[in-house]
Design a protein around this motif. Structure first.
Motif, short mmCIF file in Angstrom:
data_model
loop_
_atom_site.label_atom_id
_atom_site.label_comp_id
_atom_site.label_asym_id
_atom_site.label_seq_id
_atom_site.Cartn_x
_atom_site.Cartn_y
_atom_site.Cartn_z
N MET A 149 4.27 -1.04 -6.86
CA MET A 149 3.31 -2.14 -6.94
C MET A 149 2.29 -2.13 -5.79
N PRO A 150 2.70 -1.87 -4.54
CA PRO A 150 1.68 -1.84 -3.48
C PRO A 150 0.60 -0.80 -3.74
N LEU A 151 1.00 0.37 -4.26
CA LEU A 151 0.01 1.41 -4.55
C LEU A 151 -0.90 0.99 -5.70
N MET A 152 -0.35 0.25 -6.66
CA MET A 152 -1.20 -0.27 -7.74
C MET A 152 -2.28 -1.18 -7.17
N HIS A 153 -1.91 -2.03 -6.25
CA HIS A 153 -2.90 -2.92 -5.62
C HIS A 153 -3.88 -2.13 -4.75
N ALA A 154 -3.43 -1.02 -4.19
CA ALA A 154 -4.35 -0.16 -3.44
C ALA A 154 -5.41 0.41 -4.38
N LEU A 272 -18.54 -4.86 10.46
CA LEU A 272 -17.64 -3.78 10.86
C LEU A 272 -16.20 -4.27 10.96
N MET A 273 -16.03 -5.49 11.47
CA MET A 273 -14.68 -6.03 11.61
C MET A 273 -14.06 -6.27 10.24
N VAL A 279 -9.72 -1.64 5.47
CA VAL A 279 -9.03 -0.37 5.66
C VAL A 279 -7.56 -0.61 5.99
N SER A 280 -7.29 -1.61 6.82
CA SER A 280 -5.91 -1.90 7.23
C SER A 280 -5.06 -2.35 6.06
N ILE A 281 -5.59 -3.26 5.24
CA ILE A 281 -4.78 -3.78 4.13
C ILE A 281 -4.57 -2.69 3.07
N THR A 282 -5.59 -1.84 2.86
CA THR A 282 -5.43 -0.75 1.91
C THR A 282 -4.40 0.26 2.41
N ALA A 283 -4.46 0.59 3.69
CA ALA A 283 -3.49 1.53 4.27
C ALA A 283 -2.07 0.99 4.14
N GLY A 284 -1.92 -0.31 4.40
CA GLY A 284 -0.59 -0.91 4.26
C GLY A 284 -0.04 -0.78 2.86
N ARG A 285 -0.91 -0.89 1.86
CA ARG A 285 -0.46 -0.79 0.48
C ARG A 285 -0.19 0.65 0.06
N VAL A 286 -0.93 1.58 0.61
CA VAL A 286 -0.71 2.98 0.28
C VAL A 286 0.66 3.45 0.77
N VAL A 287 1.02 3.04 1.98
CA VAL A 287 2.29 3.52 2.57
C VAL A 287 3.44 2.54 2.34
N GLY A 288 3.15 1.39 1.74
CA GLY A 288 4.15 0.34 1.67
C GLY A 288 5.35 0.65 0.79
N GLY A 327 -6.28 -7.55 16.58
CA GLY A 327 -5.89 -8.71 15.78
C GLY A 327 -6.25 -8.54 14.31
N THR A 328 -7.43 -7.98 14.05
CA THR A 328 -7.87 -7.77 12.67
C THR A 328 -7.00 -6.74 11.96
N VAL A 329 -6.66 -5.65 12.67
CA VAL A 329 -5.78 -4.63 12.10
C VAL A 329 -4.43 -5.24 11.73
N LEU A 330 -3.85 -6.01 12.66
CA LEU A 330 -2.54 -6.62 12.41
C LEU A 330 -2.62 -7.66 11.30
N TRP A 331 -3.72 -8.41 11.24
CA TRP A 331 -3.93 -9.39 10.18
C TRP A 331 -3.92 -8.68 8.82
N GLY A 332 -4.63 -7.56 8.72
CA GLY A 332 -4.68 -6.82 7.47
C GLY A 332 -3.32 -6.25 7.08
N LEU A 333 -2.65 -5.61 8.04
CA LEU A 333 -1.32 -5.06 7.76
C LEU A 333 -0.33 -6.15 7.38
N GLY A 334 -0.40 -7.28 8.09
CA GLY A 334 0.55 -8.37 7.85
C GLY A 334 0.44 -8.97 6.47
N SER A 335 -0.75 -8.97 5.90
CA SER A 335 -0.94 -9.59 4.58
C SER A 335 -0.98 -8.56 3.46
N SER A 336 -0.70 -7.30 3.76
CA SER A 336 -0.92 -6.23 2.77
C SER A 336 0.10 -6.20 1.64
N LEU A 337 1.35 -6.54 1.90
CA LEU A 337 2.40 -6.30 0.90
C LEU A 337 2.95 -7.57 0.26
#
Length: 418
Positions: A149-154, A272-273, A279-288, A327-337
């Protein structure tokens, strides 16, 4: 390795059919993201051609949001009435018709009412397909026996990147909005007709399989779909979805503005932010998926909630540029899955998985749509950075509700190699 059988379900479906089903859902997620970016990226051109003010653009976008909420509400009815296959075709064809209206009203025959009608149809179709593609994705994941499912959302994110790139190219070579959106509408409508051929017909999601006698009346199927709302565990999964979806949706609308208005950076830095976040949330879903299969849903969700809380705290209270970036990177990773895991957890049921996924999808997407306006109201009175504190509270609730997503023991699926 922790138990991963929670995603597995007994199946006699051969591996190549499971792969085709999974890939079809990848494609449908991609088409949804493609449609979204195609419209959003042409907003400046539509504004110029129609002479809309900034406030006018906001009111026009509201039409799309209203359509999306109507689509979410209508999705259980569509599933009961049409089934998942026909329902997804109807939804994405509606999206395509909406894009045509937006294109015609946005440039060919500039008229704001046509754009509004188009966006209502666009939102209606996307809201409905959001629920149905997640229902199908969760069912495919169960039969495959691995977390996908995470990859589907990616793939939705990949679709938005592709849509934005095509739109940028169309704008650069002065392709009219009507032609651009018309071509995208045809592509989406044709693609969904091909993709659903690889989605199996299943009576449990309302498809007419012509097997085992006539289906129960659609009113009975609708009543069964709505009955799951009384399940406490399902509502707790909804709490997880609420917090994570709120965190993601609010970032989409307010992160860049918070960088500018809250921290005093320029608009380019804000853009840019936001790119860092996506990028962070997409990466989290690809590897999740592999991470979830290795450690299990509950510890991963709790860890991500803590990461998200840490990231938001750095973003809100940080005073240095590096603090905002981290903070932005962690925010994205934290909400990715949170969203895809909630879908998988809702599907862990022997008989009502489709109805349960539909219910939590409605909760998640409503939070995604309603969260940003709420933060705007709070931010108007207390400042945008203070408004983001609401997300911190919801992420805490998500962490507390994480045990509701625990894997339910199931026999291993024969197609787990898909």
């Amino acid at each position: 390795m922790t138990e991963t059988s929670g995603n597995a379900a007994p199946t006699t479906r051969p591996a190549h059919e499971l792969v085709a089903w999974r890939n079809a859902i990848f494609a449908i997620f991609f088409l949804s993201g493609l449609s979204m970016a195609s419209w959003v990226a042409r907003i400046p051109a539509i504004r110029d051609d129609t002479g809309l003010s900034t406030q006018g653009v906001g009111l026009v976008i509201l039409g799309g949001s209203i359509g999306s909420i109507l689509g979410l509400v209508a999705a259980p009815w569509l599933l009961a009435r049409l089934g998942a296959r026909l329902g997804m075709i109807a939804a994405l064809v509606t999206v395509s018709v909406g894009l045509v209206f937006v294109g015609v009203g946005g440039s060919l025959l500039p008229a704001v009412p046509l754009v509004v009608i188009g966006l209502v149809l666009f939102g209606l179709g996307n809201g409905a397909v959001d629920v149905m593609m997640n229902v199908e994705g969760a069912e495919a994941e169960r039969e495959i026996g691995r977390t996908v499912m995470p990859l589907m959302h990616a793939f939705f994110s990949f679709g938005t990147v592709a849509g934005a790139a095509v739109a940028a190219a169309a704008s650069a070579i002065d392709v009219p909005v009507s032609m651009h959106l018309g071509v995208m509408a045809l592509l989406i409508a044709a693609s969904i007709l091909v993709a659903v051929r690889y989605v199996p017909l299943r009576a449990e999601v309302g498809d007419d399989t012509h097997a085992g006698g006539p289906r129960p009346p659609w009113t009975e199927r609708l009543k069964a779909n709505l009955a799951v709302w009384g399940d406490v565990r399902l509502l707790l999964i909804g709490v997880i979805m609420l917090g994570m979806s709120f965190a993601e949706g609010s970032a989409n609308d307010w992160l860049a503005l918070a960088v500018v208005d809250g921290h005093g950076f320029d608009a380019t830095t804000g853009a840019l932010m936001f790119g860092v976040f996506t990028v962070s949330i997409t990466a989290g879903r690809v590897v999740g998926g592999p991470i979830l299969d290795r450690f299990g849903r509950v510890p991963v969700l709790r860890t991500l909630a803590i990461i998200g809380i840490a990231g938001l705290s750095l973003f809100i209270f940080g005073t240095e540029t590096w603090m905002l970036v981290v903070g932005t990177v962690l925010w994205g990773l934290g909400s990715s899955l949170g969203f895809p895991v909630g879908m998988s957890a809702a599907a862990d049921h022997p008989t009502d998985s489709a109805a349960r996924v539909s219910a939590v999808a409605i909760i998640g997407y409503c939070a995604f749509l309603a969260g940003p306006p709420l933060l705007g109201f709070i931010g108007q009175h207390f400042g945008i950075l203070n408004a983001l504190l609401v997300i911190l509270v919801l992420l805490v609730l998500s962490a507390l509700a994480a045990p509701a997503a625990r894997e339910q023991t199931r026999p291993a699926a024969s197609g787990s190699q898909a």
